[in-house]
Design an enzyme around this catalytic site. Sequence first.
Site, PDB file in Angstrom:
ATOM      1  N   ARG A  82      12.139  -5.699  14.457  1.00 21.91           N
ATOM      2  CA  ARG A  82      11.008  -4.835  14.122  1.00 21.91           C
ATOM      3  C   ARG A  82      11.446  -3.387  13.887  1.00 21.91           C
ATOM      4  O   ARG A  82      10.705  -2.609  13.277  1.00 21.91           O
ATOM      5  CB  ARG A  82       9.937  -4.923  15.210  1.00 21.91           C
ATOM      6  N   TYR A  96      -7.042   8.532  -4.091  1.00 23.27           N
ATOM      7  CA  TYR A  96      -6.882   7.108  -4.392  1.00 23.27           C
ATOM      8  C   TYR A  96      -8.019   6.354  -3.702  1.00 23.27           C
ATOM      9  O   TYR A  96      -8.304   6.591  -2.527  1.00 23.27           O
ATOM     10  CB  TYR A  96      -5.514   6.691  -3.847  1.00 23.27           C
ATOM     11  N   ASP A 137      -0.351  12.495  -0.492  1.00 24.89           N
ATOM     12  CA  ASP A 137       0.008  11.283  -1.222  1.00 24.89           C
ATOM     13  C   ASP A 137       0.769  11.742  -2.462  1.00 24.89           C
ATOM     14  O   ASP A 137       0.185  12.246  -3.417  1.00 24.89           O
ATOM     15  CB  ASP A 137      -1.252  10.488  -1.602  1.00 24.89           C
ATOM     16  N   LYS A 168       5.317   1.773  -6.682  1.00 25.48           N
ATOM     17  CA  LYS A 168       5.234   2.357  -8.015  1.00 25.48           C
ATOM     18  C   LYS A 168       6.625   2.751  -8.529  1.00 25.48           C
ATOM     19  O   LYS A 168       7.326   1.921  -9.038  1.00 25.48           O
ATOM     20  CB  LYS A 168       4.279   3.552  -7.997  1.00 25.48           C
TER      21      LYS A 168
HETATM   22  C1  LIG Z   1      -0.938   2.493  -5.730  1.00 22.98           C
HETATM   23  C2  LIG Z   1      -1.186   3.698  -4.946  1.00 22.98           C
HETATM   24  C3  LIG Z   1      -1.190   3.647  -3.553  1.00 22.98           C
HETATM   25  C4  LIG Z   1      -1.095   2.356  -2.780  1.00 22.98           C
HETATM   26  O1  LIG Z   1       0.062   1.645  -2.930  1.00 22.98           O
HETATM   27  P1  LIG Z   1       0.104   0.062  -2.667  1.00 22.98           P
HETATM   28  O2  LIG Z   1       1.550  -0.198  -2.483  1.00 22.98           O
HETATM   29  O3  LIG Z   1      -0.505  -0.584  -3.877  1.00 22.98           O
HETATM   30  O4  LIG Z   1      -0.686  -0.227  -1.423  1.00 22.98           O
HETATM   31  C5  LIG Z   1      -1.376   4.824  -2.868  1.00 22.98           C
HETATM   32  N1  LIG Z   1      -1.569   5.990  -3.516  1.00 22.98           N
HETATM   33  C6  LIG Z   1      -1.578   6.069  -4.843  1.00 22.98           C
HETATM   34  C7  LIG Z   1      -1.797   7.395  -5.480  1.00 22.98           C
HETATM   35  C8  LIG Z   1      -1.409   4.930  -5.609  1.00 22.98           C
HETATM   36  O5  LIG Z   1      -1.471   5.008  -6.937  1.00 22.98           O
END
Ligand SMILES: *Cc1c(COP(=O)(O)O)cnc(C)c1O
Length: 403
Positions: free
Chosen positions: A63, A117, A189, A214
């Site tokens: 973990r 988001y 973020d 992403k």
């Molecule tokens: C896609 C995204 C997320 C979340 O990511 P996941 O891996 O799909 O959970 C968070 N913030 C932004 C700005 C995003 O575009």
Amino acid sequence: MAKDKHDDIRPATRLVTGGRRPEWTGAVVNPPVWRASTHLYEDTAALKEGKKGNRDGRFFYGRRGAPTQWALAEALTELEPGAAGTVLYPSGVAALSGALLAVLKPGDVLLVTDNAYDPTRTMATGLLKRFGVEARFFDPLDLDAFADAFCDRTRAVMLESPGSLTMEVCDVPAMAAIARDKGAVSLLDNTWASSLGFAALKHGCDIAIQALTKHVGGHSDLMMGSATAAEPWHTRLRRTAQALGHVVSPDDAALATRGLRTMGIRLRQETESALALAEWLETRPEVGKVMCPMLPGSPGHELWKRDFTGGCGLFSFLLTTDDDAARARFIDALDLFGIGYSWGGFESLALPVDPAFDRTATPWPPAGWAGDKALAIRLSIGLEDPDDLRADLERGFAAMENT
Ligand SMILES: *Cc1c(COP(=O)(O)O)cnc(C)c1O
């Protein structure tokens, strides 16, 4: 745990060298996939010793990861100037919830940017509300209103720049400074820019969050998230993630590390193609407004120029029509753009989006842009030839005309 000997090298080089400690890689270039739950100890004395020192690089139990995950975390830390460490999560949303749960407690107020988001909004008004946290939304472009939104219970601010769907770049350094002044933690973020395009901690944020799904993954085949911070936040994030049982698989960590190695050139190409397409879209009579941080006239473009060192392929535009069927015809006619969620992969995507419904702090679109029914499309530009993508979009516009 960034290595001192790397302090003077540049981000493009860090992408290549990050996390490649000989004791983790052995004789090969990238750290192998260490599949591990149990870590074996020499003897009971070593077992006792193993409990001391909760940090990456120390074997304990699956973990807490193994070299495959540690190498990725270290590479991400080395890319974020001012960071003490990085915690990995099984998705970007898990990184957001893990970080918010690490800093909030019942009775706290959380300020959330109005262009957050969507799952961040839902988390703030759902899960966090159940745990006694009150979410208040603010207009990302109104610094005075932001400063006025603080009260003595405001514990944290959730920033996102550019914001999801509508792409406003906000004054993150000013907002982080206000938050600090008021005794609140600032979380950003930073998925759009990544640490290559925006140095979150250097600009005053406390916790930099990325959906590694992403840009870092970059190939639309893994889900992962990260939170990077200086102390004391890094330790708080780590303990909370361990308490919640967040782990990432070594296979996904190896894929993410592989993605990271080429992230710089991918982002550069996607940014260049996206800007060319954004400029072209601006000239189209069917387009009302292009929301692309790299494009002059896009909300917060001047702040992007001031604070950012890169862009990416994700942007949106508003159509002049309010005919939803015409928008659907546009998207359905595209051959090269896939229709789907997520973004930041090597392949281009198109998505119909309706940001107006998500706003509660201020109405959207702003006065003077377009009508209430303004229909938007979000594009994620991949690595295809931008001329082919433009031809594909031309097909879409032609299809809008044909009823
Ligand atoms: C896609 C995204 C997320 C979340 O990511 P996941 O891996 O799909 O959970 C968070 N913030 C932004 C700005 C995003 O575009």
